[in-house]
Write a protein that holds these residues in place. Sequence first.
Motif, PDB file in Angstrom:
ATOM      1  N   PRO B 335       0.846  -1.188   0.000  1.00 46.06           N
ATOM      2  CA  PRO B 335       0.000   0.000   0.000  1.00 46.06           C
ATOM      3  C   PRO B 335       0.890   1.250   0.000  1.00 46.06           C
ATOM      4  O   PRO B 335       2.031   1.188   0.460  1.00 46.06           O
ATOM      5  CB  PRO B 335      -0.784  -0.093   1.310  1.00 46.06           C
ATOM      6  N   GLY B 362      -6.490   1.021  -7.517  1.00 44.01           N
ATOM      7  CA  GLY B 362      -7.017  -0.214  -6.942  1.00 44.01           C
ATOM      8  C   GLY B 362      -6.914  -0.188  -5.440  1.00 44.01           C
ATOM      9  O   GLY B 362      -6.670   0.870  -4.842  1.00 44.01           O
ATOM     10  N   SER B 363      -7.054  -1.364  -4.829  1.00 47.06           N
ATOM     11  CA  SER B 363      -7.118  -1.407  -3.370  1.00 47.06           C
ATOM     12  C   SER B 363      -5.775  -1.041  -2.722  1.00 47.06           C
ATOM     13  O   SER B 363      -5.746  -0.513  -1.627  1.00 47.06           O
ATOM     14  CB  SER B 363      -7.552  -2.803  -2.915  1.00 47.06           C
ATOM     15  N   GLN B 364      -4.667  -1.305  -3.430  1.00 46.48           N
ATOM     16  CA  GLN B 364      -3.363  -1.011  -2.821  1.00 46.48           C
ATOM     17  C   GLN B 364      -2.957   0.450  -2.988  1.00 46.48           C
ATOM     18  O   GLN B 364      -2.328   1.033  -2.121  1.00 46.48           O
ATOM     19  CB  GLN B 364      -2.290  -1.920  -3.434  1.00 46.48           C
ATOM     20  N   ASN B 365      -3.293   1.043  -4.127  1.00 47.48           N
ATOM     21  CA  ASN B 365      -2.829   2.414  -4.344  1.00 47.48           C
ATOM     22  C   ASN B 365      -3.964   3.432  -4.240  1.00 47.48           C
ATOM     23  O   ASN B 365      -3.939   4.470  -4.887  1.00 47.48           O
ATOM     24  CB  ASN B 365      -2.111   2.528  -5.692  1.00 47.48           C
ATOM     25  N   HIS B 366      -4.969   3.119  -3.401  1.00 46.27           N
ATOM     26  CA  HIS B 366      -6.137   4.013  -3.338  1.00 46.27           C
ATOM     27  C   HIS B 366      -5.775   5.390  -2.818  1.00 46.27           C
ATOM     28  O   HIS B 366      -6.487   6.352  -3.030  1.00 46.27           O
ATOM     29  CB  HIS B 366      -7.247   3.383  -2.476  1.00 46.27           C
TER      30      HIS B 366
END
Lengths: 349, 382
Positions: B335, B362-366
């Motif tokens: 993240p 996406g979920s990691q680089n939100h």
Amino acid sequence: MKSKDKREGQYIDQRVRYGTAFFLMLILFFILLFLNIRIGSVSISLPDIVHILLSRDDGGTAYQIIWQIRLPRVCMAIVLGGALSLSGFLLQIYFQNPIAGPYILGISSGAKMFVALTLIVLIQKIGRVNSVVMILSAFAGAMMSIAFVLLLARKIHHMSVLLIGGIMINYICSAITDFVVTFADDSNIVNLHGWSLGSFSGSNWRDCFIAMVVVMVSVVLTFLLSKQIQAYQLGEAYAQSVGVDVRRFRIYIILLSSFMAACVTAFAGPVSFVGIAVPHLVKRGFGTTKPLIIIPACYFAGGIFCMLCDLIARTLFAPTELNIGTVTAIFGAPIVIWMLLKRKRSQMQ
Amino acid sequence: MGYDFSVKGLTVGYQKIPLIRDIEFHMEPGEILTLIGPNGGGKSTILKSITRQLESLAGTVYIGEKEIHAIDYKELAKQMAVVLTERAQPEMMSCHDVVALGRYPYTGRLGLLKEEDERIVRESMVRVHVEELMDRDYMTISDGQKQRVMLARAICQQPEIIVLDEPTSYLDIRHKVELLTILRSMARENHTTIIMSLHEIDLAQKISDRILCVKGEVCSHYGTPEEIFRNEIIYDLYEISEDTYNLNFGSIEIPKWEGSRAIDCEQPGTDDERVEENGVDEFVISSAGSGIETYRKLSKMGISYAAGILYENDIDYQVASALAKHVVTEKAFEPISDRALQEAKLLIDKCKRVRICDPVIGSQNHRLQELIDYARKQGKVL
């Protein structure tokens, strides 16, 4: 399959073209042969010519003129003209340049100088000169010139430098020849002077026979090099890569071309432009550079060209005779200029 | 069938002056060797020496057991064909006749072609797709076509070994690929040994079984593409840096004309100081390849910019690290950390404009969204 048919068609087209061209040359050959025998200070009618040629026993004037003067002369023109044009063709292959030729590279002048020296020395010492000796000395002179040109070519890879080198050799050799002629005996000078500008006059059967043997051997040898010549047209490196022994091939080409040019010079003196103009016309006319076709065609056309030029030389201002070189230059030089222009244009495209 | 080809202790050069010493390699039938190296490095000289165009100064070249100089030219021509960089300029010769010269070592005294020869000529031309040029004058076709006709000629020679000097020059992309495909099929199907020089090292990497690096006095490296295509070897060979050439993709980047380079993130000093002395005009937010076009455009215009926040395995990163003045990065698959976000925000504070290039979030680089909102708030977004 369809493309194969098309190729068959192409082959036939090509063959028709070659056949037509050879046929036209044959017609021209006989017309000029006839005119050369007929026209002169004494005009001889066709029935008389046929009669004289068929029956070899008439001892009249017309008989003498045809058998002793006109026939050997026209024969010499054919043999030597062909040799000259073939010599040019070989030099063009060697230097990969269509402007190369035995005259322009100074080969003819070198031969001329050596022949002049030999003539003067031998006539003073012995009183007569053997034609084999003449050929050999001409060959020595030719080799000297070509050696110089090749040396120059090795140092500087530029065609125009090469041509200038050839022209310089021309001047030097001509100067030396003139110098020698000036100090030669009176009786020789007239003869020598006429010869040093080029002429087929005074040909006899003996010389003609020797020339024919020597030239024919060279032509056959050249023809046997057809395959190598074709490969060499792609350049030295590619020729070697398909199996040509380039070093040996180059020596053959130089020897053959110099020898033929020397032979011409020994018998008729230097004759300009035939070596450049004729191969060019032949290549254009046949639309190919295939040596198997071009070598015989070049030889044949050279003979025809020299017959025509000799006819003009002796009839235009009769009874005064022009030098053969004068006439060949008038026809040949414009062809060379036209070639240069055409080359320039195709390079620009 | 086929012979090994080996070179032992070969020294090559012109006019007795050695250029490259101690060249050694050994090839089995059907292998492809590519010579790579900078212009003027001596690739052509080596190729000329192993084909007997040029006398070698020391060492020997073997085809099978035989030393190459002991083989007569015609015999050699049956075993080895060449395609050179020198331009042939035959007067009034059709392409068919040029190709047919490949049959030279097989024809008789006068070089007349038999039906069998004609068939091979046609097949060779079909193989490199130049059959429609058969009756064209060689001098009137394009350079690329000439190159292919020359290859047809070499194929027609039915050699065990083909040596090609820069065969791909003059060819467009399609024909480059086609030519190399033909060469590979010759190597694999007919066990023809291929030796060539290439400028396109990306192609060399993909086609070769072995690579020889040629530069200066000695051949610096010889080995399989996996051994040779390492940053230190290639960058040293061509004296380039990773900013110019990306080894993984074979792509070339032209450095920004100001000449400044991406700075090392591990450089000592606080983020603040670094941004100060390396001030940028713009900040580019992108991910997953959406920023590449923009990077190249800005570099072309000479605008200095920073890029971020990019994962180290992002395709954008490959280009940004070569072109951008500063790249804010994050470790792959993690993240986005506070450090990276802080660094990026700092850069946005200092820059004049921010470009947002449709980043994939996406979920990691939100937290990229957080950065975008930050930029919007400052009113710098274009």
